[in-house]
Design a protein around this motif. Structure first.
Motif, PDB file in Angstrom:
ATOM      1  N   LYS A 182       0.861  -1.179   0.000  1.00  0.00           N
ATOM      2  CA  LYS A 182       0.000   0.000   0.000  1.00  0.00           C
ATOM      3  C   LYS A 182       0.899   1.230   0.000  1.00  0.00           C
ATOM      4  CE  LYS A 182      -4.008   1.832   2.518  1.00  0.00           C
ATOM      5  NZ  LYS A 182      -4.860   1.620   3.714  1.00  0.00           N
ATOM      6  N   ASN A 183       0.730   2.069  -1.005  1.00  0.00           N
ATOM      7  CA  ASN A 183       1.578   3.256  -1.147  1.00  0.00           C
ATOM      8  C   ASN A 183       3.067   2.897  -1.193  1.00  0.00           C
ATOM      9  OD1 ASN A 183      -0.716   4.962  -1.029  1.00  0.00           O
ATOM     10  ND2 ASN A 183      -0.668   4.923   1.213  1.00  0.00           N
ATOM     11  N   ASP A 237       1.754  -3.578   3.308  1.00  0.00           N
ATOM     12  CA  ASP A 237       0.525  -3.289   4.056  1.00  0.00           C
ATOM     13  C   ASP A 237       0.486  -4.240   5.246  1.00  0.00           C
ATOM     14  OD1 ASP A 237      -2.059  -3.106   5.055  1.00  0.00           O
ATOM     15  OD2 ASP A 237      -2.987  -2.890   3.090  1.00  0.00           O
TER      16      ASP A 237
END
Length: 392
Positions: free
Chosen positions: A25-26, A30
């Motif tokens: 995530k990003n 995550d």
């Protein structure tokens, strides 16, 4: 969950959790989703978790989740020594301490020499003190079992199996690689020597799950018994008793639960002749773009100049069936990332190989074509880098 025994009688889940591709995530792992999936896997009986020193953030994420949830004792951790970065026994010690720190543990269950290429590479490690290092760690309990992971041809794999008293090994194997890489012959050779075999790339990087040609999908659809392409690929592997554990890089809950279901309902020896014939038709559809009709039998070997003929043709075919990058990557790993080059450009045209080829392939001519497409400036530069920095 089904289990199969390791060398010392421990039960390993037939489905292993490959930790190279945790959900992101990003641009970062995550942790919330990764924790949810790891705990779900453990709750459903998965007990083998495979990571490596060079997988970005993987060891630390796995260690944090296992420690936080106090489940370290419920699982086996496999990680890998990046021997290509090691220059001395002190380097081995430094890396090992970092393994333990990241994983928040004081022992490694299954320790692999990562991407061990050939006996010459192993001899180099022995000269640096790897035998003493491993003996010390095993005697103290810091390492429980010792193995190696491998990408390369059958011959060199079998030589490595015989080079040390290994506890297990890890190979790339799937119904596309049945007669390339270590292949079925290598799988059986290791199993006959008493080595449990862990499988990586069961879906060929996702190709056997979501990147099949229409004709292959039609074969699956027409078969009376319905499974997804991924389920068929896993069933083919677990049908073979020589396969101990199959790794899957599960980065979604849907994928995880599907694999758990397949692993829990598949037994060795279940697949019949009609199912095998259907998969053969699927493979034929995948290989329609093959450039050379090489079966990987190895009758052309050994080459007087050390050319890996079956490995070169496997990569050459891969370049057309899966794409240029896949072919180049496999060719580099199998012919250049080792102590002694096995490149096709070394062929001197003696013709010895053609006298033994049961497929009557014009080996010399095809090697020239393969070399032209696979061994350009980038390949040769990378090979020089390997030689200069002794990354083998």
């Amino acid at each position: 969950m089904n289990y199969r025994k390791d060398k010392y009688g421990n039960d390993l889940s037939v489905l292993g959790f490959g930790c190279m591709r945790f959900p992101r995530k990003n641009g970062r792992i995550d942790m919330e989703e990764t924790e949810r999936e790891i705990l779900c896997a453990i709750e459903n009986g998965v007990n083998y978790f495979d990571t490596a020193y060079i997988y970005p953030g993987s060891e630390a994420a796995l260690g944090e989740i296992l420690s936080k949830n106090q489940v370290r004792q419920k699982v086996y951790i496999a990680t890998k020594l990046p021997h290509y970065l090691i220059k001395s026994k002190d380097g081995m010690e430094r890396v090992f301490k970092e393994h333990l720190k990241r994983l928040k543990t004081d022992y490694i269950d299954y320790y692999l020499m990562h991407m061990l290429t050939d006996v010459q590479t192993w001899d180099r490690l022995k000269q640096m003190g790897i035998l003493d290092f491993l003996e010390e760690k095993k005697k103290s309990g810091a390492i429980r079992q010792i193995g190696f992971s491998y990408h390369g041809n059958t011959e060199k794999f079998c030589q490595l199996v015989d080079a040390y008293d290994w506890d297990f090994c890890q190979i790339q194997y799937n119904y596309m690689d049945e007669h390339s890489q270590a292949g079925r012959k290598g799988l059986h050779y290791a199993a006959e020597k008493g080595l449990p075999v862990v499988i990586m790339e069961p879906l060929r990087g996702g190709k056997l799950a979501a990147k099949l040609p229409p004709k292959a999908l039609e074969e699956f659809k027409a078969y009376p018994v319905q499974h997804t392409p991924a389920q068929w690929a896993f069933r083919w592997l677990w049908d073979q008793p020589e396969v101990t554990c199959v790794l899957s890089g599960m980065n979604s809950m849907e994928m995880l639960l599907d694999n758990i279901q397949t692993a829990s309902t598949t037994q060795a020896g279940e697949m019949g002749q009609k199912e095998q014939e259907m998969l053969s038709r699927v493979l034929a559809a995948i290989n329609e773009k093959m450039k050379v009709g090489c079966t990987g039998c190895g009758y052309c070997m050994p080459c007087p100049k050390g050319v890996d003929i079956p490995g070169t043709f496997a990569a050459y075919n891969l370049r057309y069936s899966e794409g240029k990058f896949s072919g180049l990557k496999q060719h580099f790993m199998c012919t250049a990332a080792r102590g002694k080059s096995a490149a096709a450009y070394q062929c001197i045209g003696c013709g010895k190989c053609e006298n033994h080829c049961p497929q009557h392939i014009s080996v010399r001519q095809e090697l020239k074509k393969a070399s032209k497409e696979l061994e350009g400036p980038l390949y040769r530069t990378a090979r020089k880098f390997v030689e200069i920095f002794k990354l083998y």
